[in-house]
Design a protein around this motif. Structure first.
Motif: not given
Length: 99
Positions: A9, A62, A87-88, A90-91, A94
């Protein structure tokens, strides 16, 4: 090959590697390749078509506008560095559950 996807990030965006296989039969998520997210892209690697298709496909996956996704490294390589705003990490991680 499988591996752990490396996602960083940075300044309100995430940066990660993507390994692209151009001229595939369809656009699809294909797991990992080393520390990169592996994508099969139908577009040929000519005049940036595969890069554009890669960005559009990631934006759809996304749920972000196309303008929020950019190839920031490896423009002529199969392994690219992609930056996605909004977005993060984690996204992005996933996505591996969908592969």
């Amino acid at each position: 090959m499988t591996g752990l996807l490396s996602v960083e990030e940075r300044e309100g965006a995430v940066v990660f590697k993507v390994r692209v296989q151009p001229r595939a039969s369809r656009n699809e998520l294909a797991g990992t390749y080393g520390d990169a997210l592996r994508l099969r892209i139908a577009a040929p690697p000519v005049e940036g078509q595969a890069n554009e298709a890669c960005c559009a496909f990631l934006a759809r996956l996304l749920g972000v506008p196309r303008g929020k996704v950019a190839v920031v490294g490896g423009h002529t390589s199969r392994t690219k560095l992609v930056r996605v705003e909004g977005v993060t990490a984690q996204q992005v991680l996933s996505l591996l559950g969908r592969a």
